[in-house]
Design a protein around this motif. Structure first.
Motif, PDB file in Angstrom:
ATOM      1  N   MET B  78     -15.208 -23.577  -0.707  1.00 40.70           N
ATOM      2  CA  MET B  78     -13.917 -24.147  -1.058  1.00 40.70           C
ATOM      3  C   MET B  78     -13.324 -23.417  -2.248  1.00 40.70           C
ATOM      4  N   LYS B  79     -12.018 -23.625  -2.429  1.00 48.90           N
ATOM      5  CA  LYS B  79     -11.386 -23.181  -3.671  1.00 48.90           C
ATOM      6  C   LYS B  79     -10.855 -24.409  -4.383  1.00 48.90           C
ATOM      7  N   ILE B  80     -10.870 -24.380  -5.709  1.00 49.10           N
ATOM      8  CA  ILE B  80     -10.185 -25.416  -6.457  1.00 49.10           C
ATOM      9  C   ILE B  80      -9.085 -24.748  -7.279  1.00 49.10           C
ATOM     10  N   TYR B  81      -7.958 -25.411  -7.388  1.00 50.90           N
ATOM     11  CA  TYR B  81      -6.814 -24.774  -8.037  1.00 50.90           C
ATOM     12  C   TYR B  81      -5.927 -25.807  -8.696  1.00 50.90           C
ATOM     13  N   LYS B  82      -5.125 -25.311  -9.605  1.00 54.07           N
ATOM     14  CA  LYS B  82      -4.151 -26.136 -10.305  1.00 54.07           C
ATOM     15  C   LYS B  82      -2.750 -25.576 -10.062  1.00 54.07           C
ATOM     16  N   LEU B  83      -1.768 -26.421 -10.163  1.00 48.88           N
ATOM     17  CA  LEU B  83      -0.387 -26.004  -9.920  1.00 48.88           C
ATOM     18  C   LEU B  83       0.476 -26.263 -11.145  1.00 48.88           C
ATOM     19  N   LEU B  84       1.457 -25.418 -11.364  1.00 46.92           N
ATOM     20  CA  LEU B  84       2.530 -25.741 -12.289  1.00 46.92           C
ATOM     21  C   LEU B  84       3.664 -26.370 -11.489  1.00 46.92           C
ATOM     22  N   SER B  85       4.563 -27.022 -12.188  1.00 49.48           N
ATOM     23  CA  SER B  85       5.578 -27.804 -11.479  1.00 49.48           C
ATOM     24  C   SER B  85       6.496 -26.931 -10.629  1.00 49.48           C
ATOM     25  N   ASP B  86       6.639 -25.660 -10.991  1.00 50.34           N
ATOM     26  CA  ASP B  86       7.504 -24.813 -10.181  1.00 50.34           C
ATOM     27  C   ASP B  86       6.734 -24.100  -9.068  1.00 50.34           C
ATOM     28  N   GLY B  87       5.485 -24.480  -8.883  1.00 55.01           N
ATOM     29  CA  GLY B  87       4.758 -23.958  -7.732  1.00 55.01           C
ATOM     30  C   GLY B  87       3.771 -22.844  -8.041  1.00 55.01           C
ATOM     31  N   ARG B  88       3.816 -22.306  -9.231  1.00 58.43           N
ATOM     32  CA  ARG B  88       2.825 -21.285  -9.569  1.00 58.43           C
ATOM     33  C   ARG B  88       1.425 -21.866  -9.430  1.00 58.43           C
ATOM     34  N   ARG B  89       0.539 -21.111  -8.813  1.00 59.78           N
ATOM     35  CA  ARG B  89      -0.804 -21.623  -8.541  1.00 59.78           C
ATOM     36  C   ARG B  89      -1.870 -20.774  -9.223  1.00 59.78           C
ATOM     37  N   GLN B  90      -2.853 -21.433  -9.811  1.00 57.70           N
ATOM     38  CA  GLN B  90      -4.000 -20.729 -10.376  1.00 57.70           C
ATOM     39  C   GLN B  90      -5.268 -21.281  -9.756  1.00 57.70           C
ATOM     40  N   ILE B  91      -5.996 -20.446  -9.042  1.00 54.16           N
ATOM     41  CA  ILE B  91      -7.314 -20.835  -8.544  1.00 54.16           C
ATOM     42  C   ILE B  91      -8.273 -20.791  -9.721  1.00 54.16           C
ATOM     43  N   THR B  92      -8.924 -21.924 -10.012  1.00 51.54           N
ATOM     44  CA  THR B  92      -9.804 -21.970 -11.183  1.00 51.54           C
ATOM     45  C   THR B  92     -11.263 -21.807 -10.802  1.00 51.54           C
ATOM     46  N   GLY B  93     -11.556 -21.795  -9.507  1.00 51.08           N
ATOM     47  CA  GLY B  93     -12.945 -21.584  -9.132  1.00 51.08           C
ATOM     48  C   GLY B  93     -13.159 -21.621  -7.638  1.00 51.08           C
ATOM     49  N   PHE B  94     -14.246 -21.005  -7.210  1.00 52.34           N
ATOM     50  CA  PHE B  94     -14.697 -21.110  -5.832  1.00 52.34           C
ATOM     51  C   PHE B  94     -15.994 -21.897  -5.830  1.00 52.34           C
ATOM     52  N   LEU B  95     -16.159 -22.734  -4.832  1.00 47.24           N
ATOM     53  CA  LEU B  95     -17.366 -23.557  -4.763  1.00 47.24           C
ATOM     54  C   LEU B  95     -18.105 -23.272  -3.467  1.00 47.24           C
TER      55      LEU B  95
END
Lengths: 248, 248
Positions: B78-95
């Motif tokens: 899996m991937k885990i990720y966070k979003l900014l309100s304008d849609g920019r995405r940062q994957i913070t880790g793979f599990l």
DNA sequence: CGCTACGTTGAGAACAATCAACCCCGGTGG
DNA sequence: CCACCGGGGTTGATTGTTCTCAACGTAGCG
């Protein structure tokens, strides 16, 4: 066997006694853990501590060094940072009063720590701290909570470093300082920065020039007011929140 | 009261039974916690689990969602990720298998989680998991260790994002996958990537083009061999270590 | 009063992003 | 069987945000 394995952790959201902001904290208090264990136990924990003074710029921990003792900060501020072999440096966090410096499960520190201002820390011998934790289940839970908060903050920082533009990073940084201060002193209108532009730049992965330009930009726009380089008065927090963008 | 407050944590350094690599793990094993509690307790913990299938691309958790259940991955990635309100995405880790998805001390998840490949997870109801942890001190210690490891990894990632050039990031990434795999299967010579170039780029804060150029560069230099886009054979690990630079 | 460290401002350079083709491969359907 | 299609991957040319380099300002301090 190895409960004291946290890296830098802050006691975020620890309910703070009313007198905590004003009372001198060096020596006999262990605010970071208040509430986690009975008062009497806290007193015993306090007996393990040995205070230590650091002048501004003095190094407390060198990355890779044997990680025997643990520390809490009772006054002042520090930076923790990591180095690459060619000397590139990344500041991974700033620590303030009641923050906790520990180690990450291996026998040596994975980061260095240096005082930004004159700072007082309290040192815990590791064995004794471990024994204390083992006999107080509340401590383990508290440490876990601290670690979890720190982990969430670290992920937030990844988003900042990865996806935010220079002004967004600076706005996020200012707001995180403000929020932190609000927990301690309920003042959300101004902050006195204990770190230089260079420190901020090293933390946000910018240059002093870029940080400076962001500050100037915010001042020109009327979002902040600068009194010298260190004192920042917040004029339009809404707008800063907007710039920092969501989450933050 | 709130022991289950970890964000994503991996059971790094969990001693793995010899049959763990080949045996089917869905259902009755809780490898992530083996060693932390007696075998009998582990069996009881296993009874709390409910398996759940995810197709590639399926979302398990949406950021902000109520954080009631906890999960471990029994197969897949899996991937885990966070979003900014304008849609920019940062994957913070793979599990991967045996990794643990949990929550960070507030009532809602602070990140989203999506299956990269067909994946099986096991769901723990939070109340019951908490009760289990409260009655097994070994669990709290294990969770703390997992959190500490994850925290160290997060700081490492800050250095990567902040201070490493594109090829250094890709080399660091490959090596971290290799190291992870070595713990599971003792194979340090090749890896089958379960994520696309776009995922890698989102994680390392690069573009697919830049990731691709780094792979091509390593292949041209003879450091790796590519069999299709997904299978990477390591030819010169020394050199990759050199490029990834220290720490890593 | 000059020193030094820190901060600010300005002009050009660099790394990666962006934009744009093209390739490759597996799947699908004529 | 093969042409078509689409997602993913690779390669090339241009653009942009920040870095770099450089100069100037400013504040604290001996």
């Amino acid at each position: 066997m190895l409960p004291s394995i946290l890296a830098n952790v802050r006691p975020a959201f620890v309910p703070m006694p009313a007198d905590a902001q004003t009372a001198p904290t060096h020596g006999l208090r262990v605010l970071a853990f208040s509430g986690a264990v009975p008062k009497a136990s806290l007193e015993r924990l306090a007996l393990l501590m040995a205070p230590q003074q650091l002048a501004a710029g003095e190094t407390l921990i060198d990355e890779g060094e044997d990680a025997t003792p643990l520390f809490t900060i009772t006054s002042g501020s520090m930076k923790i940072y990591k180095l690459l072999s060619d000397g590139r440096r990344q500041i991974t966090g700033f620590l303030f009063r009641d923050d906790f410096l520990s180690l990450a499960f291996c026998d040596h520190y994975t980061y260095s720590a240096e005082a930004l201002t004159d700072t007082t820390v309290c040192r815990f011998p590791r064995h004794q701290f471990d024994r204390f934790v083992n006999t107080h289940p509340g401590m383990e839970r508290r440490l876990l909570r601290m670690a979890a908060n720190e982990l969430a903050a670290a992920q937030e920082q990844m988003v900042l470093l990865g996806r935010k533009m220079a002004p967004e990073r600076v706005a996020s940084f200012l707001l995180s300082l403000i929020r932190r201060q609000e927990h301690l002193s309920h003042d959300g209108t101004a902050i006195r920065l204990t770190m230089t532009r260079a420190h901020i730049a090293d933390y946000l992965v910018l240059t002093t020039e870029t940080v400076s330009r962001a500050f100037t930009g915010f001042r020109s726009a009327g979002y902040i007011e600068l009194d010298g380089a260190a004192l920042v008065r917040i004029r339009d927090r809404e707008e800063l929140d907007e710039i920092a963008e969501a989450a933050g």
